[in-house]
Design a protein around this motif. Structure first.
Motif, PDB file in Angstrom:
ATOM      1  N   ARG A 118      -9.386   3.995  -5.172  1.00 59.44           N
ATOM      2  CA  ARG A 118      -9.895   5.354  -4.921  1.00 59.44           C
ATOM      3  C   ARG A 118      -8.839   6.161  -4.170  1.00 59.44           C
ATOM      4  O   ARG A 118      -8.569   7.312  -4.472  1.00 59.44           O
ATOM      5  CB  ARG A 118     -11.177   5.320  -4.071  1.00 59.44           C
ATOM      6  N   ASP A 119      -8.228   5.528  -3.159  1.00 57.52           N
ATOM      7  CA  ASP A 119      -7.204   6.188  -2.345  1.00 57.52           C
ATOM      8  C   ASP A 119      -6.074   6.700  -3.242  1.00 57.52           C
ATOM      9  O   ASP A 119      -5.649   7.849  -3.143  1.00 57.52           O
ATOM     10  CB  ASP A 119      -6.680   5.180  -1.316  1.00 57.52           C
ATOM     11  N   ARG A 136       0.844  -1.200   0.000  1.00 58.34           N
ATOM     12  CA  ARG A 136       0.000   0.000   0.000  1.00 58.34           C
ATOM     13  C   ARG A 136       0.878   1.249   0.000  1.00 58.34           C
ATOM     14  O   ARG A 136       0.655   2.180  -0.771  1.00 58.34           O
ATOM     15  CB  ARG A 136      -0.911  -0.003   1.236  1.00 58.34           C
ATOM     16  N   GLN A 169       1.711   8.936  -6.326  1.00 57.75           N
ATOM     17  CA  GLN A 169       1.942  10.353  -6.026  1.00 57.75           C
ATOM     18  C   GLN A 169       2.949  10.990  -6.981  1.00 57.75           C
ATOM     19  O   GLN A 169       2.869  12.168  -7.271  1.00 57.75           O
ATOM     20  CB  GLN A 169       2.433  10.518  -4.579  1.00 57.75           C
ATOM     21  N   THR A 194       3.106  -3.963  10.037  1.00 63.72           N
ATOM     22  CA  THR A 194       2.011  -4.023   9.069  1.00 63.72           C
ATOM     23  C   THR A 194       0.934  -4.937   9.631  1.00 63.72           C
ATOM     24  O   THR A 194       1.081  -5.479  10.731  1.00 63.72           O
ATOM     25  CB  THR A 194       2.475  -4.628   7.723  1.00 63.72           C
ATOM     26  N   SER A 195      -0.132  -5.152   8.850  1.00 63.18           N
ATOM     27  CA  SER A 195      -1.180  -6.066   9.328  1.00 63.18           C
ATOM     28  C   SER A 195      -0.637  -7.490   9.448  1.00 63.18           C
ATOM     29  O   SER A 195      -1.125  -8.282  10.228  1.00 63.18           O
ATOM     30  CB  SER A 195      -2.384  -6.010   8.395  1.00 63.18           C
ATOM     31  N   ARG A 214       1.311   4.009  -3.077  1.00 59.70           N
ATOM     32  CA  ARG A 214       1.035   5.434  -2.866  1.00 59.70           C
ATOM     33  C   ARG A 214       2.177   6.293  -3.379  1.00 59.70           C
ATOM     34  O   ARG A 214       1.968   7.317  -4.018  1.00 59.70           O
ATOM     35  CB  ARG A 214       0.842   5.705  -1.361  1.00 59.70           C
ATOM     36  N   VAL A 267      -7.144   9.677  -5.580  1.00 56.60           N
ATOM     37  CA  VAL A 267      -7.177  11.000  -4.940  1.00 56.60           C
ATOM     38  C   VAL A 267      -5.753  11.503  -4.729  1.00 56.60           C
ATOM     39  O   VAL A 267      -5.442  12.667  -4.954  1.00 56.60           O
ATOM     40  CB  VAL A 267      -7.936  10.944  -3.594  1.00 56.60           C
ATOM     41  N   ARG A 268      -4.860  10.608  -4.306  1.00 60.38           N
ATOM     42  CA  ARG A 268      -3.484  11.037  -4.020  1.00 60.38           C
ATOM     43  C   ARG A 268      -2.706  11.376  -5.294  1.00 60.38           C
ATOM     44  O   ARG A 268      -1.918  12.311  -5.310  1.00 60.38           O
ATOM     45  CB  ARG A 268      -2.738   9.938  -3.260  1.00 60.38           C
ATOM     46  N   GLY A 269      -2.917  10.568  -6.333  1.00 62.32           N
ATOM     47  CA  GLY A 269      -2.081  10.728  -7.518  1.00 62.32           C
ATOM     48  C   GLY A 269      -2.751  11.474  -8.657  1.00 62.32           C
ATOM     49  O   GLY A 269      -2.103  12.105  -9.469  1.00 62.32           O
ATOM     50  N   ASP A 296     -11.958  -4.459  -1.644  1.00 60.20           N
ATOM     51  CA  ASP A 296     -10.733  -3.913  -1.062  1.00 60.20           C
ATOM     52  C   ASP A 296      -9.878  -3.233  -2.137  1.00 60.20           C
ATOM     53  O   ASP A 296      -9.310  -2.160  -1.916  1.00 60.20           O
ATOM     54  CB  ASP A 296      -9.965  -5.068  -0.406  1.00 60.20           C
ATOM     55  N   GLU A 322       6.196   3.111   5.291  1.00 62.08           N
ATOM     56  CA  GLU A 322       6.552   4.278   4.471  1.00 62.08           C
ATOM     57  C   GLU A 322       8.060   4.324   4.212  1.00 62.08           C
ATOM     58  O   GLU A 322       8.500   4.634   3.105  1.00 62.08           O
ATOM     59  CB  GLU A 322       6.109   5.588   5.147  1.00 62.08           C
ATOM     60  N   ARG A 338     -11.359   0.153  -2.995  1.00 67.06           N
ATOM     61  CA  ARG A 338     -11.067   1.183  -1.986  1.00 67.06           C
ATOM     62  C   ARG A 338      -9.642   1.690  -2.151  1.00 67.06           C
ATOM     63  O   ARG A 338      -9.383   2.891  -2.089  1.00 67.06           O
ATOM     64  CB  ARG A 338     -11.248   0.619  -0.574  1.00 67.06           C
ATOM     65  N   SER A 339      -8.709   0.773  -2.355  1.00 69.82           N
ATOM     66  CA  SER A 339      -7.317   1.196  -2.524  1.00 69.82           C
ATOM     67  C   SER A 339      -7.136   2.007  -3.801  1.00 69.82           C
ATOM     68  O   SER A 339      -6.358   2.964  -3.832  1.00 69.82           O
ATOM     69  CB  SER A 339      -6.389  -0.025  -2.541  1.00 69.82           C
TER      70      SER A 339
END
Lengths: 387, 244
Positions: B42-43, B14, B22, B185-186, B18, B46-48, B36, B201, B39-40
């Motif tokens: 869309r994220d 993830r 970006q 992480t998860s 990003r 918006v960022r890129g 899932d 990150e 959703r990722s």
């Protein structure tokens, strides 16, 4: 306390309206990184950016612009939650509005906040125009805050809470606004380096003497008169975020925060009485922040009300409980209340005495979580939940 | 860059997706769960700012590999980079108690990951080359008590990627083998956090630099390079005694 840093995705953003929908673990830090350069900021300006949207709802956070823009809850348009029995509920000011109002400032006790929809605020540039001014005592401080309020979106003050007598409540007032495009640098602010306190300091580092020295130095370093200029948004909005793990300064016993609001109806003298009590009890707070608050918002347990808020960082000592008790008794007598997001010591009877809205909030909480599935260490302490 | 990422909905994938979105790379997300993935996507959008493609791909179902990569190529109008961060993890105790889970883990983390990489390799080479970046693990560096099975699968994967690099680099395929140390992480949620633990990150920043430079092996966070050097040097009788 529960965090959901893995649920940190942006789900939608409309640049025409500034409407943002994101998972509750989306942080203010990330929000600033993504949106400041695009001409939007968060609708409130709290003291740290290491918080999430979900936490901002649960504590109904306020900030330097509370006198003008209120709490975060005023800008939240919709929430998606998982309530006590596991069902997913969407709520807003119009739909399931009881749950919505009880969740703003409800400290996460009404349900697990999954998604937050709110309005961001348009800004002319990502830089801040700041003015700061040295103020000689508490009465003049409150006057200066009230005077700056109508003209400045962001105001707050730092107080030297160890000075007594004539200098009681002396400090530095900060006023700020987003810089106009013409006065701001043309490049966006670069991310700043954040040195960390590398280990837990020994307990003697933060003593009455060292705090007095720090406060005095900080006060006198600022020349008399007004300083003004363009500054990095992080240095104005989040001065404490500059050093990571700054809590380690307080030694192995750590520190507690305390924040209360004293209503305007109690008169100017209330803040003076509070500081007199604090200094007479020897409460050595490294950091004392004063802020004028606007009207009470829709959140049922939301903290601010029209008046003056005072926030302290108190190193934990053997007498911390009795200090907090004494401060709380004064706050009750003045008709004020405390901020749950910063509280670790308040007794249940004190909280009930400050919070006439508690019965209504409890009724709504019971409706959505009859079994009392959602509890916290704080709810066990001040609301009498079973552990 | 036109990049397909398998495993981009969580953790390091993830964070990496990003960073890529970006800076303006065209990204397609491959994964198991359509909701899932959306959703990722869309994220990242918006960022890129650019459209993000998605395709269903499951490391337990090899029949999804070719169609997913095909869909990514279509969505991106080409393909020059493939990243694999997906994998299965379980603690050694659980794997010992559940042979079926152990079999699944070995299948996903070695056999099927290699099969996916083979499909990606063919497609990248057919286009004249590109970068294949795969997340292996420091667990594959040494046989260790807490990661006997997971470590064995990752060791195999590391060797496969090394061989691939030797065989196809001249033809234009750059292989980047990422060896993350402990990263929050998860996947590692609930495990005790050791010293030198990293954040997704920071790993993403380092990995993206390695992808741009075509570095064949990258440890992340950087401190793990030294740590693993020491662990590789420890004699067997020491490794038998220690718990890590």
């Amino acid at each position: 306390m529960a965090g959901t840093p893995l649920a940190d995705r942006i789900l939608a953003f409309e640049s025409a309206t500034g409407r943002l929908r994101a998972e509750a673990g989306f942080s203010l830090f990330d929000l600033n990184r993504v949106f400041l350069a695009r001409g939007f900021c968060a609708p409130v300006a709290p003291g740290t950016q290491f918080i999430t949207l979900g936490g901002m709802v649960a504590a109904d956070v306020h900030g330097k612009n509370h006198h003008r823009d209120g709490c975060f809850g005023r800008h939240v348009t919709r929430l998606r939650m998982r309530v006590g029995d596991g069902t997913i509920v969407e709520c807003s000011p119009e739909h399931e509005c009881d749950l919505f109002r009880a969740t703003l400032g409800g400290m996460g006790l009404t349900g697990h906040i999954l998604e937050v929809e709110c309005r961001l605020m348009p800004i002319p540039s990502p830089w801040i125009w700041r003015e700061s001014e040295r103020i000689a005592d508490i009465d003049r401080f409150i006057e200066a805050l009230k005077e700056a309020g109508p003209r400045w979106p962001y105001t707050m003050g730092w107080i030297d809470c160890l000075s007594r007598g004539r200098g009681l409540g002396r400090g530095i007032l900060m006023r700020g606004r987003w810089a106009e495009r013409a006065e701001a640098p043309s490049d966006p602010p670069r991310p700043r380096r954040r040195p960390a306190i590398p280990f837990v300091f020994p307990g003697w580092v933060i003593s009455r003497a060292s705090v007095r020295a720090f406060n005095s130095l900080y006060y006198h370093r600022h020349r008399t008169g007004v300083k003004r200029g363009i500054v990095h948004p992080e240095s104005f909005l989040y001065p404490l975020d500059v050093i990571r793990h700054w809590n380690r300064m307080y030694g192995p016993r750590g520190f507690t925060q305390y924040q209360c609001v004293l209503p305007d109806t109690a008169g100017h003298g209330a803040a003076r009485r509070f500081l007199e009590l604090l200094t007479s009890r020897g409460g050595a707070s490294m950091l004392c922040v004063i802020k004028d608050c606007g009207d009470e918002g829709p959140g049922l347990l939301s903290f601010p009300l029209k008046g003056i808020s005072i926030a302290l960082d108190i190193p934990i000592r053997d007498d911390t409980q009795s200090l907090v008790d004494a401060l709380n008794e004064l706050v009750i007598a003045e008709g004020g209340r405390i901020y749950l997001a910063k509280d670790a010591f308040t007794r249940p009877d004190h909280f009930r005495a400050m919070e006439p809205r508690l019965p209504e909030w409890t009724r709504i909480r019971r409706h959505w979580d009859p079994q009392g599935q959602l509890r916290s260490a704080q709810s066990v302490r001040i609301l009498g939940d079973r552990p | 860059m036109k990049v397909a990422v398998l495993g981009a909905t969580k953790g390091m994938g993830r964070a990496l997706a990003r960073r890529m979105a970006q800076r303006g790379d065209a990204v397609a997300l491959l994964g198991r769960d359509r909701g899932d993935l959306e959703r990722s996507a869309r994220d990242l959008e918006v960022r890129g700012g650019a459209r993000v493609g998605i395709a269903i791909c499951d490391l337990e179902r090899p029949e999804t590999f070719a169609p997913a990569l095909e869909a990514a190529e279509m969505a991106l109008g080409g393909l020059d980079t493939v990243v694999v961060t997906a994998g299965l993890f379980a603690a050694q105790d659980r794997l010992e108690a559940d042979p079926e889970l152990a079999r699944r883990l070995l299948l996903v983390d070695f056999t099927n990951t290699v099969a996916f990489c083979e499909e990606a390799r063919r497609r990248l080479l057919a286009r004249g080359g590109g970068t294949l970046c795969v997340f292996s693990s420091v667990a594959g560096e040494r046989g260790r008590k807490p990661v006997v099975l997971y470590g064995a699968a990752k060791a195999g994967l590391t060797r496969y990627l090394e061989g691939l690099d030797h065989r196809f680099r001249a033809a234009g395929l750059r292989t980047v083998c990422v060896k993350p140390g402990f990263v929050r992480t998860s996947m590692t949620d609930g495990l005790p956090t050791p010293p030198f633990a990293g954040e997704p990150e920071g790993v993403a920043r380092r990995v993206l630099r390695a992808i741009d430079a075509g570095t064949p092996v990258v440890y992340a966070p950087a401190a793990w390079r030294g740590i693993m050097l020491l662990i590789r040097l420890l004699p067997r009788f020491v490794m038998r005694r220690v718990g890590f």
